[in-house]
Design a protein around this motif. Structure first.
Motif, PDB file in Angstrom:
ATOM      1  N   THR A  62    -132.248 -17.573  47.113  1.00 57.14           N
ATOM      2  CA  THR A  62    -133.284 -16.657  46.622  1.00 57.14           C
ATOM      3  C   THR A  62    -133.825 -15.865  47.805  1.00 57.14           C
ATOM      4  O   THR A  62    -134.607 -16.369  48.608  1.00 57.14           O
ATOM      5  N   ASP A  63    -133.386 -14.631  47.931  1.00 61.54           N
ATOM      6  CA  ASP A  63    -133.774 -13.747  49.027  1.00 61.54           C
ATOM      7  C   ASP A  63    -134.064 -12.382  48.414  1.00 61.54           C
ATOM      8  O   ASP A  63    -133.152 -11.676  47.991  1.00 61.54           O
ATOM      9  N   HIS A  64    -135.326 -12.011  48.353  1.00 61.15           N
ATOM     10  CA  HIS A  64    -135.741 -10.784  47.680  1.00 61.15           C
ATOM     11  C   HIS A  64    -135.794  -9.581  48.625  1.00 61.15           C
ATOM     12  O   HIS A  64    -136.223  -8.498  48.216  1.00 61.15           O
ATOM     13  N   VAL A 108    -125.022 -14.799  38.840  1.00 60.18           N
ATOM     14  CA  VAL A 108    -126.092 -14.826  39.851  1.00 60.18           C
ATOM     15  C   VAL A 108    -126.274 -16.225  40.442  1.00 60.18           C
ATOM     16  O   VAL A 108    -126.930 -16.379  41.477  1.00 60.18           O
ATOM     17  N   HIS A 109    -125.709 -17.250  39.819  1.00 60.41           N
ATOM     18  CA  HIS A 109    -125.821 -18.630  40.311  1.00 60.41           C
ATOM     19  C   HIS A 109    -127.269 -19.112  40.361  1.00 60.41           C
ATOM     20  O   HIS A 109    -127.605 -19.975  41.179  1.00 60.41           O
ATOM     21  N   ARG A 110    -128.115 -18.574  39.496  1.00 65.55           N
ATOM     22  CA  ARG A 110    -129.500 -19.027  39.403  1.00 65.55           C
ATOM     23  C   ARG A 110    -129.942 -18.910  37.949  1.00 65.55           C
ATOM     24  O   ARG A 110    -129.378 -18.130  37.173  1.00 65.55           O
ATOM     25  N   GLN A 114    -126.070 -15.232  50.344  1.00 62.42           N
ATOM     26  CA  GLN A 114    -125.710 -16.472  51.016  1.00 62.42           C
ATOM     27  C   GLN A 114    -125.748 -17.605  50.002  1.00 62.42           C
ATOM     28  O   GLN A 114    -126.560 -17.596  49.079  1.00 62.42           O
ATOM     29  N   LEU A 115    -124.869 -18.590  50.188  1.00 59.56           N
ATOM     30  CA  LEU A 115    -124.863 -19.709  49.253  1.00 59.56           C
ATOM     31  C   LEU A 115    -125.645 -20.879  49.841  1.00 59.56           C
ATOM     32  O   LEU A 115    -125.728 -21.045  51.063  1.00 59.56           O
ATOM     33  N   LEU A 163    -132.787 -10.132  43.111  1.00 60.88           N
ATOM     34  CA  LEU A 163    -131.993 -10.435  44.299  1.00 60.88           C
ATOM     35  C   LEU A 163    -131.129  -9.208  44.580  1.00 60.88           C
ATOM     36  O   LEU A 163    -130.097  -9.002  43.938  1.00 60.88           O
ATOM     37  N   PRO A 164    -131.545  -8.332  45.508  1.00 61.62           N
ATOM     38  CA  PRO A 164    -130.871  -7.036  45.674  1.00 61.62           C
ATOM     39  C   PRO A 164    -129.362  -7.133  45.854  1.00 61.62           C
ATOM     40  O   PRO A 164    -128.618  -6.323  45.291  1.00 61.62           O
ATOM     41  N   ALA A 165    -128.885  -8.121  46.601  1.00 61.16           N
ATOM     42  CA  ALA A 165    -127.450  -8.232  46.851  1.00 61.16           C
ATOM     43  C   ALA A 165    -126.682  -8.533  45.573  1.00 61.16           C
ATOM     44  O   ALA A 165    -125.539  -8.087  45.412  1.00 61.16           O
TER      45      ALA A 165
END
Length: 272
Positions: free
Chosen positions: A224-226, A199-201, A233-234, A167-169
């Protein structure tokens, strides 16, 4: 004898009646996590304590720490914590000054011996920044502790991970000097693992001989945005805690299970 602990991370408690980013009721999420743990503890053999891997609060204010403690008072386990990038050491230390593991000054580093393994808590907070750094004192603490435990398995707990989650961010704000930590763990004579939050994941990877594991948050998740350049974003996915237990069979090691928080239908026998 089985020993283990529950990892709670990224609770992000704010002032009572406030939502994180206008959407996430983090206090209710932590209450749900505490209720879940208390309800399931009789089923989980050998759980000694909970470890909170940072971001106890969202802004590090005394009011937020008081709110956090008021919820954690209901947990039927002792607990230990390290700060995350949303915490502030001085208010955290003041709120937890009576905790036997809280150092009176400096970074919040500690070690707990579970018999079959030790957990080394390391403070990676760099106040004013989202990314993490382990200070020179922290590196020295890690070196001294690894020497002291000999070939005993070492579990290092940090808020910031060093491994990338894809997740780049979030990867941009990881543990910047984590390579030096990984080198020390890789040279340790016993098995090693690194547990983190931030990372909340739930993400697991391997760097050399070090298993790296990121735990999901009790509250909201990070989308999850790769895609490169995307902003974090939450999303209000179900919260979770992670149960870590040292099992001797078929080979001795730490076994980890992500447990969603909340009450669900069941249980029922496999065959009606």
């Amino acid at each position: 004898m089985i020993h283990g602990f529950i990892q709670i991370t990224d609770t992000h408690i704010v002032a009572p009646g406030t939502l994180v980013s206008g959407h996430s009721d983090t206090a209710q999420a932590l209450r749900r996590a505490v209720e879940t743990i208390n309800a399931k503890l009789p089923l989980w053999e050998g759980i000694d304590c909970a470890i909170v891997t940072g971001d106890l609060t969202d802004h590090g204010t005394p009011e937020e720490y008081a709110h956090f403690l008021s919820i954690m008072d209901d947990l039927a386990l002792p607990w230990i914590a390290i700060p995350g990038n949303h915490d502030q050491r001085a208010p955290m230390r003041a709120a937890l000054s009576d905790a036997p593991w809280m150092p009176s000054t400096g970074p919040v580093h500690w070690v707990r011996d579970f018999g079959a393994f030790s957990v080394i808590g390391l403070d990676t907070l760099l106040e004013g920044a989202h990314h993490g750094m382990l200070c020179e004192e922290g590196m020295d603490f890690l070196d001294t502790t690894l020497t002291a435990i000999g070939d005993q398995p070492a579990i290092v707990a940090t808020h910031h991970p060093f491994m990338h989650a894809g997740l780049p961010a979030m990867d941009a704000d990881n543990l910047r000097n984590g390579a030096a930590m990984i080198a020390r763990l890789g040279a340790h004579r016993g098995p090693v693992r690194m547990l983190s939050g931030h990372v909340h994941r739930a993400v697991t990877g391997q760097i050399g001989r070090v298993t790296c594991q990121i735990a999901p948050a009790t509250c909201h998740a990070v989308l999850t945005d790769h895609r490169t350049g995307s902003a974090p974003q939450l999303v209000l996915e179900p919260g979770a805690v992670t149960v870590h237990r040292w099992l001797d069979q078929p080979g001795a090691g730490l076994v980890s299970e992500v447990i969603p928080t909340g009450l669900f239908p069941g249980p029922w026998p496999f065959e009606a």
